[in-house]
Enzyme design. Structure first.
Site, PDB file in Angstrom:
ATOM      1  N   ALA A 135     -74.517 -23.853 -86.701  1.00 50.82           N
ATOM      2  CA  ALA A 135     -75.978 -23.866 -86.656  1.00 50.82           C
ATOM      3  C   ALA A 135     -76.469 -22.605 -87.344  1.00 50.82           C
ATOM      4  CB  ALA A 135     -76.488 -23.947 -85.220  1.00 50.82           C
ATOM      5  N   GLU A 136     -77.634 -22.684 -87.975  1.00 47.63           N
ATOM      6  CA  GLU A 136     -78.087 -21.619 -88.859  1.00 47.63           C
ATOM      7  C   GLU A 136     -78.296 -20.257 -88.216  1.00 47.63           C
ATOM      8  OE1 GLU A 136     -81.632 -24.540 -88.504  1.00 47.63           O
ATOM      9  OE2 GLU A 136     -79.452 -24.605 -88.462  1.00 47.63           O
ATOM     10  N   PRO A 137     -78.575 -20.142 -86.907  1.00 53.19           N
ATOM     11  CA  PRO A 137     -78.763 -18.777 -86.385  1.00 53.19           C
ATOM     12  C   PRO A 137     -77.476 -17.979 -86.230  1.00 53.19           C
ATOM     13  CG  PRO A 137     -79.000 -20.355 -84.616  1.00 53.19           C
ATOM     14  CD  PRO A 137     -78.926 -21.146 -85.901  1.00 53.19           C
TER      15      PRO A 137
END
Length: 641
Positions: A322-324
């Site tokens: 996931a991008e974070p």
């Protein structure tokens, strides 16, 4: 200061009118709600500070007033530059109405901008955003006419188009951690994410600004292990201890020990998803998962893919991200989105976007709200509703394969699912496949020009984006193409004889994907296209262990072309193929023999740079061999050759 602990009210007093303020957070993870509340309360009581500029990467809110919407008071904020707006509807509405100046930039660009501001650079140069609404030729990311300044410009660098996003000084960073000592050193052991806290602190410090960090506990100065400190005290000006209600781990979970990465949840604990439209779409997307590859799953409809992968026993065979900054494990959903359980690593958000922007993702599955006949996708703006792009542009532009997922229509859609069929019971009120999207968040023209594989998956059909347009390739059993598909579209797709979607998708039982994807028989790996006279050999995820495996592949190829009486061109897929070192010489000799006797031209491809190098070493002893990084590149080389 020997003791940097202050009250929330005193911390809010450090923010002055006209300041540029940056905040940490992703949905509800890592959001300094105590500091945001204190700032909003101070403005309500004193009328100060005023006319702030707000700079943030990921969306921070729950859609109901928490997060950045605590600052949605007239006069408090003058301009906002943000990545995702959907969870802060009050600020979003103010930007759309022109009451504040608003810009929507890609989340990863803003994440990198923090680093570049910290390093004293004039801004961030990136290809991300080209040919989307962020491109100055298509609006420059402006939310309304109130945003008049040019904050991004088109430049030429080495004869190649790039976007230059302007840096700006950061006067205040409102951040969050878990534990602070009295000297201001910050650890994040109970946080779900690391995010950009360090980069933001450095950016504020090097801009001559102040850094304020919210934590949930404070310990004696010098008592924190140095290796656990994420934000050094030398960068921190003030620390505020927040009450539990203003310091939840996420907006859905007060505290989940598995989100910290320090503990693992028992395997198989979650119940399978119910067989509904969301699961149907997630199941079809799961067929595209690259075994052994790295995958990003977006928020919303794509979240179901991880649940299907877990149910089908595939989680240990793909790396979900996931991008974070989450790598591995199973991403959470809803207001927990961004967190994950059983992760392999949690890294800084800007580093995750380094990996994404450089093409590290083998596949992404993202949502879609509007699609047009050119393959453009809009997820960011719908009339007065401002959702924002978030990380969508970074991810969709750079992944090696893109799967967009969503229902075919929206608003009241209902269907009967079961026994391998799908029947539309009530059609949705809003069309998603329309003549022209309102805003280009993903450019179909750019994807086609770069030969990026793109697929659109719905509950009733599947489309593929090809150089000549959007092709209808699959239809669900039970669906009428004219009534249920073509009449509900704003453009005419290209189609011949679409294949039926796999009936297992519409049956309430496990699909057996693990066995199918890991144990494909040779008879299904080798296919001769009689029209183009090309032999397609799929060795993806295959293990070549001994001389028997080598002989089996050779025999299968010979049988596929038996009786032709002429050579054929070949395209060979080596994605995640494993060839035992002891038989590499035998494999090279077998391949050479087939080239001498049966092949005309041959191209090979693999998404793994390591495997391309090793395979090249294996085959180059005999002749010069080029292994491409994608099927599209291999096919193009075959045509050009």
């Amino acid at each position: 200061m020997s003791n940097k602990v202050v009250s929330a009210r005193d911390a809010a007093a450090l923010v002055h009118s006209g300041d540029t303020v940056t905040t940490s957070g992703f949905v509800g993870a890592g959001v300094p709600d105590g500091l945001l509340k204190a700032l909003g309360d101070r403005y309500a009581e004193d009328g100060e500070p005023r006319d702030l500029t707000l700079l943030f990467a990921a969306g921070q809110g729950d859609g109901k007033g928490r997060g950045l919407d605590r600052l949605a008071a007239p006069g408090l904020v003058k301009r906002v530059i943000g990545g995702h707006w959907g969870l802060i509807p009050k600020l979003g509405a103010m930007a759309v109405r022109g009451e504040i100046e608003g810009w929507n930039f890609p989340q990863g660009v803003i994440s990198h901008l923090f680093r570049d501001i910290a390093a004293g650079k004039p801004g961030t140069i990136s290809h991300v955003g080209l040919e989307t609404f962020v491109d100055p030729r298509l609006g420059g990311g402006r939310v309304s006419a109130a945003a008049q300044d040019d904050l991004v410009e088109l430049i030429q660098l080495g004869g190649v188009e790039r976007l230059f996003y302007h840096a700006l000084p950061i006067h205040v960073a409102l951040l969050r951690g878990s534990t602070a000592d009295e000297r201001g050193n910050i650890t994040m052991e109970r946080e779900a994410l690391i995010l950009d806290n360090l980069a933001q602190a450095m950016a504020a410090r090097n801009s001559g600004g102040v850094v304020i960090v919210q934590v949930d506990q404070i310990v004696s100065g010098g008592s924190l292990p140095a290796r656990e400190v994420v934000i050094p005290g030398a960068l921190v000006d003030a620390v505020v201890q927040a009450p539990a209600e203003l310091h939840p781990q996420t907006y859905a979970s007060q505290y989940n020990r598995y989100f910290t990465g320090r503990y693992r949840a028992p395997e198989g604990g979650a119940a399978p998803m119910a067989l509904d439209l969301r699961k149907v779409i997630a199941r079809r997307c799961a067929f595209e998962l690259p075994i052994g590859g790295v995958v990003n799953l977006g928020i919303g409809m794509p979240e179901g893919v991880s649940a299907v992968a877990a149910e089908e026993g595939l989680l240990s065979h793909v790396t979900l991200t996931a991008e974070p900054g989450v790598i591995g494990g199973q991403p959470a959903s809803g207001l927990d989105f961004g967190a994950a359980i059983n992760t392999e690593a949690i890294i800084a958000q800007n580093q995750q976007f380094d990996f994404y922007d450089g093409g590290g993702l083998d596949m992404t599955c993202l949502g879609m709200a509007e699609v047009d006949g050119q393959g453009n996708v809009n997820v960011s703006r719908f009339g007065p509703k401002l959702a924002g792009a978030g990380g969508f542009i970074n991810i969709s532009q750079n992944a090696r394969r893109v799967v967009f997922a969503g229902t075919f229509t929206a608003g009241g859609l209902a269907a009967r699912i079961g026994d391998g069929r799908l029947e539309i019971a009530a059609e949705g009120q809003s069309r998603k496949f329309i003549e022209a999207v309102e805003q280009i968040t993903f450019s179909g023209a750019r994807a086609g020009r770069l030969r990026q594989p793109v697929m659109f998956v719905t509950e009733r059909c599947v489309f593929e984006l090809r150089p000549d347009g959007v092709h209808l390739t699959e239809i669900a059993p039970g669906v009428d193409m004219g009534r249920d598909i073509l009449s509900q579209m704003g453009f005419a797709p290209i189609f011949g004889e679409p294949l039926p979607m796999d009936p297992r998708i519409f049956t309430d039982a496990p699909m057996g994907l693990r066995e199918e994807m890991l144990e494909i028989p040779l008879s299904r790996r080798i296919h001769l296209d009689p029209d183009r006279q090309i032999l397609f050999i799929n060795l993806a995820r295959m293990a070549i262990r001994d001389a028997g495996d080598v002989a089996a592949v050779k025999q299968a190829v010979e049988q596929a072309v038996a009786g032709l009486g002429h050579r054929v061109d070949a395209v060979v897929n080596y994605d995640f193929t494993r060839i035992d070192e002891r038989i590499q010489h035998d494999w090279a000799a077998m391949v050479g023999d087939l080239e001498d006797r049966l092949y005309g031209r041959v191209t090979r491809y693999s998404g793994s740079a390591f495997l391309r190098r090793r395979l090249g070493e294996t085959l180059e002893a005999r002749r010069r061999t080029t292994i491409y990084e994608s099927e599209a590149a291999a096919r193009a080389a075959l045509r050009e050759g």
